[in-house]
Design an enzyme around this catalytic site. Structure first.
Site, PDB file in Angstrom:
ATOM      1  N   GLN A  26     -82.883  -2.254 -15.385  1.00  6.79           N
ATOM      2  CA  GLN A  26     -84.207  -2.696 -15.859  1.00  6.79           C
ATOM      3  C   GLN A  26     -84.099  -3.998 -16.660  1.00  6.79           C
ATOM      4  O   GLN A  26     -85.102  -4.651 -16.922  1.00  6.79           O
ATOM      5  CB  GLN A  26     -84.826  -1.625 -16.765  1.00  6.79           C
ATOM      6  CG  GLN A  26     -85.177  -0.357 -16.030  1.00  6.79           C
ATOM      7  CD  GLN A  26     -85.676   0.745 -16.962  1.00  6.79           C
ATOM      8  OE1 GLN A  26     -85.841   0.529 -18.168  1.00  6.79           O
ATOM      9  NE2 GLN A  26     -85.910   1.920 -16.419  1.00  6.79           N
ATOM     10  N   SER A  63    -101.917 -10.182  -4.148  1.00  8.11           N
ATOM     11  CA  SER A  63    -101.809  -8.740  -4.410  1.00  8.11           C
ATOM     12  C   SER A  63    -102.118  -7.949  -3.138  1.00  8.11           C
ATOM     13  O   SER A  63    -101.793  -6.770  -3.043  1.00  8.11           O
ATOM     14  CB  SER A  63    -102.765  -8.315  -5.524  1.00  8.11           C
ATOM     15  OG  SER A  63    -102.448  -9.048  -6.672  1.00  8.11           O
ATOM     16  N   ARG A  79     -84.392   2.110 -11.004  1.00 10.83           N
ATOM     17  CA  ARG A  79     -84.258   1.105 -12.081  1.00 10.83           C
ATOM     18  C   ARG A  79     -83.794   1.833 -13.333  1.00 10.83           C
ATOM     19  O   ARG A  79     -84.543   2.565 -13.964  1.00 10.83           O
ATOM     20  CB  ARG A  79     -85.587   0.373 -12.292  1.00 10.83           C
ATOM     21  CG  ARG A  79     -85.882  -0.522 -11.090  1.00 10.83           C
ATOM     22  CD  ARG A  79     -87.019  -1.491 -11.259  1.00 10.83           C
ATOM     23  NE  ARG A  79     -87.590  -1.592 -12.558  1.00 10.83           N
ATOM     24  CZ  ARG A  79     -87.532  -2.690 -13.333  1.00 10.83           C
ATOM     25  NH1 ARG A  79     -86.905  -3.764 -12.899  1.00 10.83           N
ATOM     26  NH2 ARG A  79     -88.115  -2.703 -14.508  1.00 10.83           N
ATOM     27  N   THR A 134     -99.189 -16.317  -6.915  1.00 12.30           N
ATOM     28  CA  THR A 134     -97.970 -16.115  -7.714  1.00 12.30           C
ATOM     29  C   THR A 134     -97.616 -14.638  -7.895  1.00 12.30           C
ATOM     30  O   THR A 134     -96.455 -14.302  -8.112  1.00 12.30           O
ATOM     31  CB  THR A 134     -98.123 -16.756  -9.107  1.00 12.30           C
ATOM     32  OG1 THR A 134     -99.279 -16.211  -9.737  1.00 12.30           O
ATOM     33  CG2 THR A 134     -98.227 -18.257  -9.023  1.00 12.30           C
ATOM     34  N   THR A 156     -88.269 -14.063 -10.242  1.00 12.05           N
ATOM     35  CA  THR A 156     -89.186 -13.027 -10.719  1.00 12.05           C
ATOM     36  C   THR A 156     -90.349 -13.732 -11.412  1.00 12.05           C
ATOM     37  O   THR A 156     -90.125 -14.725 -12.109  1.00 12.05           O
ATOM     38  CB  THR A 156     -88.461 -12.137 -11.766  1.00 12.05           C
ATOM     39  OG1 THR A 156     -87.351 -11.523 -11.111  1.00 12.05           O
ATOM     40  CG2 THR A 156     -89.345 -11.058 -12.332  1.00 12.05           C
ATOM     41  N   THR A 197    -104.262 -18.394  -6.023  1.00  9.78           N
ATOM     42  CA  THR A 197    -105.107 -19.169  -6.942  1.00  9.78           C
ATOM     43  C   THR A 197    -105.201 -20.635  -6.556  1.00  9.78           C
ATOM     44  O   THR A 197    -106.245 -21.270  -6.723  1.00  9.78           O
ATOM     45  CB  THR A 197    -104.534 -19.071  -8.379  1.00  9.78           C
ATOM     46  OG1 THR A 197    -104.565 -17.702  -8.751  1.00  9.78           O
ATOM     47  CG2 THR A 197    -105.352 -19.860  -9.372  1.00  9.78           C
TER      48      THR A 197
HETATM   49  N1  ASP Z   1    -103.930 -13.203  -8.099  1.00 10.84           N
HETATM   50  C1  ASP Z   1    -103.392 -14.497  -7.670  1.00 10.84           C
HETATM   51  C2  ASP Z   1    -102.493 -14.269  -6.471  1.00 10.84           C
HETATM   52  O1  ASP Z   1    -101.375 -13.866  -6.630  1.00 10.84           O
HETATM   53  C3  ASP Z   1    -102.650 -15.129  -8.785  1.00 10.84           C
HETATM   54  C4  ASP Z   1    -102.074 -16.491  -8.445  1.00 10.84           C
HETATM   55  O2  ASP Z   1    -102.168 -17.022  -7.383  1.00 10.84           O
HETATM   56  O3  ASP Z   1    -101.486 -17.063  -9.351  1.00 10.84           O
HETATM   57  O4  ASP Z   1    -102.920 -14.494  -5.366  1.00 10.84           O
END
Ligand code: ASP
Length: 346
Positions: A283, A63, A251, A93, A170, A17
Site C-alpha cells: 500500500q 471514469s 494490497r 486524468t 499514479t 477534462t
Molecule cells: N473526470 C475527469 C476524467 O478523468 C477528470 C480529468 O480529466 O482530469 O475524465
C-alpha cells in the site's frame, strides 16, 4: 540529401477534462468534441507537424473507461503504426495511469512514442494547463535521437513538468496541475525551458526490430483487495470465493505484510490451493514488497502468494489482466508476474 519530412503525429481523443465544456444549465463539465479542442489551441498550427486525429464515437469522462476502450486505442495505433512517427492520446486524468499501464502490456514490442496527456482545467479556460500539456506531448511524440530513431519508444504520461513511464505512474492529486507521480522510477524527461530527456531511464527493449505485437484480450476476472486493521473474515472469504475470479491483487502493509490471524492465512491458503492467483503489492506509494523480511510477509509467501515487488496497483491489475487474457496457465501467469516485461518493475 533529401529534405527532412515533417513529423507525422496521430492524436487519439478519448475525452476527459481537456476537451470538456460547462453545461450552462447544470454547471457540470461534459465531454465535448474534438473540434472544440482544436479551436481552443490555435498555437498548434505553429508546430511544423502533420497532425491527424481520431475521435472516439462519443468522448468520455475517464471514469467510464473500460478495457473495450483500451482495445479501441490499441486498434487505432496498430492500424496506423507505420504511417505515423508517434501517437498522442488525450485522456481524462482519473484513470489515465490504468490506461497507460494497460497499453504498455497490450502494445508489445512498441518502438514508437505513445504519449498520454490531459489536463486538470478544460482547454477553453483562461488558466488551462491543457494547452501546454498538449503541445509538449506533441513535441515529445515527434522527438528523435541523434540516429533519427524515436527518442521515446514506450507508453508515457506527460503532465505539467514531467514525462513519466506509463506503467510506473499514479494519479496523485485531484486538483494540482502537477497531478502524477512515479514513486519507484525516475522521470523520463523534465519539462522546463526545454525538454530534457533522462536518457538512462528511457525504455530500450532488449528485443530490437521486432514488429509491433498488439494484444486485445484483457481478462477482467480480477479484483483488488486492500487490507486494513479489523478487516472481517466473512468479507475476505466472500471476495476470495467470487465465482469466476482468477486473480487477486492484495494490497498489504509496508514491505508486504498481512495480519497473522489464523483465519486469514487459511483463507489465503485455501484460495491459492483452489488455483486463485494472489499477488502481493504494498500500500506504500514508495518501496517494494520484501516477503522474507517479516514473518507476517513470510506467511503469505509460504502460502503461494506471488510477490509483486514494486508494481503499482494500476500496473499489477492490468498486467494480470493481460497475462490471463493471453490464455496462459496459472503457473505461467505467476512466473511472468515476477518478470519485468516492459519496464513496469525494478
Ligand atoms: N473526470 C475527469 C476524467 O478523468 C477528470 C480529468 O480529466 O482530469 O475524465
Amino acid at each position: 540529401m533529401g529534405e527532412e519530412r515533417r513529423p507525422r503525429i496521430l492524436m487519439i481523443y478519448t475525452g476527459g477534462t481537456i476537451g470538456m465544456k460547462e453545461n450552462p444549465e447544470t454547471k457540470a463539465l461534459e465531454p465535448f468534441d474534438f473540434n472544440h479542442l482544436l479551436d481552443n489551441v490555435p498555437k498548434l498550427k505553429m508546430l511544423d507537424y502533420d497532425i491527424s486525429h481520431r475521435q472516439f464515437g462519443h468522448p468520455i469522462d475517464s471514469s467510464d473507461m473500460h478495457p473495450c476502450h483500451w482495445e479501441q486505442i490499441v486498434k487505432v495505433i496498430e492500424e496506423n503504426y507505420h504511417e505515423f512517427d508517434g501517437f498522442v492520446v488525450l485522456h481524462g486524468t482519473d484513470t489515465m495511469a490504468y490506461t497507460a499501464s494497460a497499453l504498455s502490456f497490450m502494445l508489445q514490442h512498441l518502438s514508437k512514442p505513445v504519449i498520454i496527456t490531459g489536463s486538470q482545467l478544460p482547454i477553453g479556460e483562461v488558466r488551462t494547463d491543457g494547452e501546454e500539456n498538449l503541445i509538449t506531448a506533441l513535441q515529445i511524440a515527434a522527438a528523435k535521437d541523434k540516429d533519427g530513431r524515436p527518442m521515446v519508444r514506450e507508453v508515457a504520461i506527460l503532465f505539467e513538468n514531467y514525462l513519466w513511464r506509463g506503467n510506473r505512474s499514479t494519479k496523485k492529486s485531484a486538483d494540482n496541475f502537477d497531478a502524477f507521480s512515479s514513486n519507484n522510477y525516475p522521470e523520463l524527461a523534465k519539462i522546463g525551458l526545454g525538454i530534457t530527456f533522462n536518457k538512462e531511464a528511457l525504455w530500450r527493449s532488449p528485443v530490437t526490430d521486432s514488429p509491433l505485437d498488439a494484444h486485445y484480450n484483457m481478462d477482467t476476472n480480477v479484483v483488488c483487495l486492500d487490507l486494513f486493521p479489523g478487516i472481517q473474515e466473512n468479507v475476505v472469504r466472500h471476495i476470495l470465493s467470487t465465482p469466476g475470479l482468477k486473480a487477486v491483487v492484495l494490497r498489504t502493509f509496508g514491505a508486504g505484510n498481512a495480519p497473522r490471524d489464523r483465519w486469514f492465512s487459511e483463507a489465503i491458503r485455501d484460495a491459492v490451493g483452489k488455483g486463485l492467483i494472489v499477488i502481493n503489492i504494498t500500500q506504500c506509494p514508495n518501496g517494494e514488497v520484501a516477503p522474507y523480511r517479516y514473518t507476517t510477509g513470510l506467511d503469505l509467501a509460504q502460502s503461494g502468494v506471488v510477490p509483486g515487488h514494486d508494481l503499482t496497483t494500476e500496473a499489477a491489475l492490468t498486467k494480470v489482466m493481460y497475462l490471463l487474457g493471453r490464455g496462459l496457465k496459472t503457473e505461467e501467469v505467476k512466473h511472468y508476474m515476477q518478470c519485468n516485461l516492459c519496464g513496469e518493475m525494478s
